[in-house]
Enzyme design. Structure first.
Site, PDB file in Angstrom:
ATOM      1  N   GLY A 513       0.823  -1.198   0.000  1.00 31.25           N
ATOM      2  CA  GLY A 513       0.000   0.000   0.000  1.00 31.25           C
ATOM      3  C   GLY A 513       0.853   1.242   0.000  1.00 31.25           C
ATOM      4  N   GLY A 515       0.890   5.380   1.600  1.00 35.48           N
ATOM      5  CA  GLY A 515       0.303   6.357   2.502  1.00 35.48           C
ATOM      6  C   GLY A 515       0.930   7.717   2.343  1.00 35.48           C
ATOM      7  N   ALA A 516       0.631   8.589   3.313  1.00 35.43           N
ATOM      8  CA  ALA A 516       1.097   9.975   3.222  1.00 35.43           C
ATOM      9  C   ALA A 516       2.604  10.083   3.336  1.00 35.43           C
ATOM     10  CB  ALA A 516       0.426  10.801   4.326  1.00 35.43           C
ATOM     11  N   GLY A 518       4.890   7.443   2.625  1.00 39.15           N
ATOM     12  CA  GLY A 518       5.679   6.578   1.769  1.00 39.15           C
ATOM     13  C   GLY A 518       4.943   5.319   1.387  1.00 39.15           C
ATOM     14  N   LYS A 539       8.348   0.074   5.302  1.00 42.83           N
ATOM     15  CA  LYS A 539       7.853   1.347   4.784  1.00 42.83           C
ATOM     16  C   LYS A 539       9.035   2.198   4.340  1.00 42.83           C
ATOM     17  CE  LYS A 539       6.040   4.220   7.724  1.00 42.83           C
ATOM     18  NZ  LYS A 539       5.011   4.785   8.628  1.00 42.83           N
ATOM     19  N   ASP A 634      -4.024  11.237  12.074  1.00 42.05           N
ATOM     20  CA  ASP A 634      -4.563  10.609  10.859  1.00 42.05           C
ATOM     21  C   ASP A 634      -5.217   9.268  11.194  1.00 42.05           C
ATOM     22  OD1 ASP A 634      -5.219  10.546   8.200  1.00 42.05           O
ATOM     23  OD2 ASP A 634      -3.281   9.782   7.514  1.00 42.05           O
TER      24      ASP A 634
END
Length: 749
Positions: A513, A515-516, A518, A539, A634
């Protein structure tokens, strides 16, 4: 020769006089060198200040020892003024506290060291001192103070100490238990100094003392060595007390007591006496302190001793702690109106409550009119009758106190239509109160046989648990002696090279996936231990700018010490040039977002409640249980991951702003996901821990229709002051307590 001796003597006297007159932040000398250590049961259990007034080290409490600072008045009488990690369990006699280049490090048996001091990254400790002021400080090699206990107060401030804007003192549980208690003193950002119950939303209705200085810009609470307690705004002061001059040697402190009273003390070290100089609030009736008794209970006093009594039809949450509050001893079903004579109103005389009516007060001619109106109202749980005014209430009721002019009506349920429950009374209550009881009759033989069977089962389980933990303890001891790498791997984040991680994730092929911060990839670590391979999630931070680099370093220090079953665990990291990667445990069942939209079935009601409670516990840990408080910023279904056992865990925490103990807000740029952003972002208002509470309220879907919708509505109030803390959210989800009906989320805007 004589002149030389005279010169040396002059220098000695001059040096002594200079050291005595030096600022309290500077010690006479640094008396604690690097690698010095303390142990609870040895002769080196503490470090003394140069004048011998204060000691830093291990003090006995409960079943073990805590680390703290105490005022040494005599061998039999000492006063604790600061405690490290006060809400952690006590440590055993085998604990070792050591001053290392990373700070104060606590070593427990069969575990690696744990820091109790938070020193900035890139700064090494060189020495330390227990100062005569009661402040314990750590220095770098240039004798600059890089950490001090005065910056992290618990329930006390000493002369020379400052309680800064946004900071608070929290009372202790008892005189012999210094973990966090029921009351807090807040130096608010609006300049007001206020006392609240800890479990309250900190609204004006919850305060029981305020300095009344809001709007005047006062930025700190201060105490000087003459006993003057005052608020300060640059050079403008607001005196809470006057100075207390005396010819004797005095030490001043101000402590928030276990009873919620903030007291200014003086200690006469020559006479070995203690005196209370001032109290806030200055009351003699203990029930005047809100929160002395918990929800759905009222406070009375006899000979200065507090008595907390339950409402009619309610039992104590904890029979051993009557002050914790009460809950219904029956489960209401459906509407609470008086259809078919299923409910009735019980009367409690001479008790008033702080809570505001959920509807406009009614003007009535008698208490019977108030009772009838409340009985017919489906939403009404209780009513207050005073001066021909009827105020309808919903549970829980708070801050009950004697008031001869008020009558309280409590709605109770009949066991069967037309019948009333049996009436009993609380023996400790000054008022008779009806209680609903259920009696079940068992024959003597059945009771004896059942007791015998239960006893056998308990004995078997106890023996099994004993041998299991004995085996585990022996295994851990062997692991520790052999210094097996697996143990280190299970405790601290491990540094990886970029080459290792690139191989582990097979050249960034399998993406989980984005995200904000990385992209996340799936990988496998090939361990040399018998357990073989381990699946991981890596990540790769892609926004490596100055700000991102600072956040990465902070995450390494903070998340590495943050462990909770509802937080995704950081296993390791890579920091090579521009390559910055984080290694997490792999969550095999994906995210909550994926679970919600699954085509092959949605989680059942019970499962949703459990997941919601998992999330609440995780956020509560970030806000209140970490050494450095963390605002996630978040919280959303994509950042809630599910492990092999379908336990919900929060990911991506620590990548937004960190809330230090001396701060309550941050004004950085907007972070988070559209739809989960709190209204504060758009109002340019301070972002506090309750931003996460709002996001939690958004992701709460309908589980138990009534309970979780109410919790969700409370969490998504537009004004932060009306949102509960995550601690209260956990209580509402976990305990069988009644939740009042909140106003609509936009009501307060």
């Amino acid at each position: 020769m004589a002149s030389a001796i005279s010169y040396i003597l002059f220098l000695s006297i001059f040096s002594s006089a200079f050291s005595l007159g030096a600022d309290h932040h500077q010690p006479r000398h640094s008396n604690i060198s690097l690698d010095s250590s303390l142990q609870p049961t040895t002769n080196t259990a503490s470090w003394l200040s140069p004048n011998g007034r204060f000691a830093f080290g291990f003090y006995p409490e409960g079943s073990g020892f805590f680390i703290g600072i105490w005022l040494v008045a005599s061998p039999e009488n000492s006063t604790v003024v600061w405690t490290a990690d006060r809400d952690d369990p006590p440590v055993t006699k085998d604990a070792v506290l050591k001053l290392t280049n990373e700070g104060l490090e606590l070593f427990l048996q069969q575990s690696e060291g744990r820091l109790i001091s938070n020193i900035s990254t890139g700064t090494d400790a060189s020495s330390a001192s227990m100062l005569d002021s009661g402040n314990f400080v750590i220095y770098d090699s240039s004798f600059n103070v890089i950490w001090e206990t005065f910056d992290y107060p618990t329930d006390t401030i000493m002369a020379g100490q400052v309680l800064a804007d946004g900071s608070e003192l929290v009372s202790s549980v008892s005189e012999t238990n210094h973990s966090s208690g029921k009351f807090q003193l807040s130096m608010q950002s609006d300049g007001n100094l206020v006392l609240y119950p800890v479990a309250s939303p900190d609204s004006p209705e919850d305060s029981y003392y305020a300095s009344g200085t809001d709007g005047h810009g006062y930025q700190s609470l201060n105490l000087d060595d003459k006993g003057s307690l005052y608020l300060l705004n640059d050079n403008v002061t607001y005196n809470l007390t006057s100075g207390y001059n005396s010819g004797t040697v005095l030490v001043h402190r101000a402590t928030l007591g276990v009873d919620g009273i903030f007291r200014l003390y003086s200690h006469d070290l020559e006479l070995n006496t203690e005196q209370v100089l001032k109290k806030f609030p200055d009351v003699t009736y203990p029930c005047a302190v809100k929160g002395t008794c918990g929800v759905n209970s009222y406070c009375t006093s006899a000979n200065g001793q507090v008595v907390c009594s339950c409402l009619p039809g309610f039992d104590y949450l904890d029979a051993n702690r009557a002050s914790n509050g009460c809950r219904r001893n029956f489960t209401p079903s459906g509407c609470h109106s008086n259809d078919n004579n299923t409910t009735y109103m019980s009367t409690l005389d001479s008790v008033a409550w702080t809570d505001v009516s959920y509807a406009a007060p009614l003007s009535v001619t008698s208490d019977e009119d108030c009772k009838d109106a409340s009985l017919k109202d489906c939403n009404c749980d209780a009513a207050l009758f005073k001066y021909n005014t009827c105020s309808k209430q919903v549970l829980p009721l708070r801050y009950g106190i004697r008031d001869d002019s008020t009558t309280t009506f409590i709605k109770l349920a009949n066991r069967s239509a037309g019948g009333r429950p049996e009436i009993n009374s609380h023996p400790e209550s000054p008022f008779a109160a009806p209680i609903i009881t259920i009696r079940r009759k068992f024959s003597v033989k059945i009771s004896i046989v059942s007791a015998a069977i239960i006893a056998c089962i308990i004995s078997s389980w106890a023996a099994l648990i004993f041998f299991f933990y004995r085996y585990r303890a022996g295994r851990y001891r062997r692991l520790w002696r052999n210094k097996e790498p697996a143990l280190v791997d299970e405790i601290a984040p491990r540094p990886f090279s970029y080459h290792e991680l690139r191989e582990a994730i097979d050249g960034f092929k399998e993406k989980l996936g984005k995200g904000a911060f990385g992209t996340v990839f799936k990988g496998t670590l090939h361990d040399t231990l018998p357990r073989g391979q381990r699946v991981i999630a890596v990540k790769r931070l892609e926004k490596v700018v100055d700000e991102g680099e600072r956040e990465f370093r902070t995450e390494m220090r903070t998340i590495g010490r943050t462990h909770h079953k509802n937080l995704v665990r950081l296993l390791g990291f890579c920091d090579e040039g521009t390559n910055r990667l984080l290694v997490y445990e792999y969550m095999s069942n994906g995210s909550l977002a994926e679970l919600i939209v699954k085509a092959d079935g949605h989680p059942g009601w019970d499962e949703r409640v459990r997941i919601a409670l998992d999330i609440a516990r995780g956020i509560h840990c970030l806000h209140e249980e970490c050494e450095t408080r963390i605002i996630h910023c978040d919280i959303k279904p994509q950042n809630i991951l599910m492990d092999d056992n379908w336990t919900a865990k929060i990911s991506d925490f620590g990548l937004a702003n960190l809330l230090m103990p001396s701060q309550t807000r941050t004004f950085t740029g907007i972070r988070g996901t559209r739809g989960y952003l709190v209204p504060e972002w758009h109002k340019n208002a301070p972002i506090m821990v309750k931003a996460d509470v709002y996001s939690f309220g958004i992701i709460l879907d309908i589980t138990e229709l009534v309970r979780l919708v109410k919790v969700g509505l409370w969490c998504t109030q537009s004004e932060p002051v009306f949102r509960p803390t995550m601690k209260n959210v956990v209580v509402m989800l976990e305990a069988n307590v009644d939740i009042s009906l909140p106003p609509p989320p936009g009501f307060s805007s």
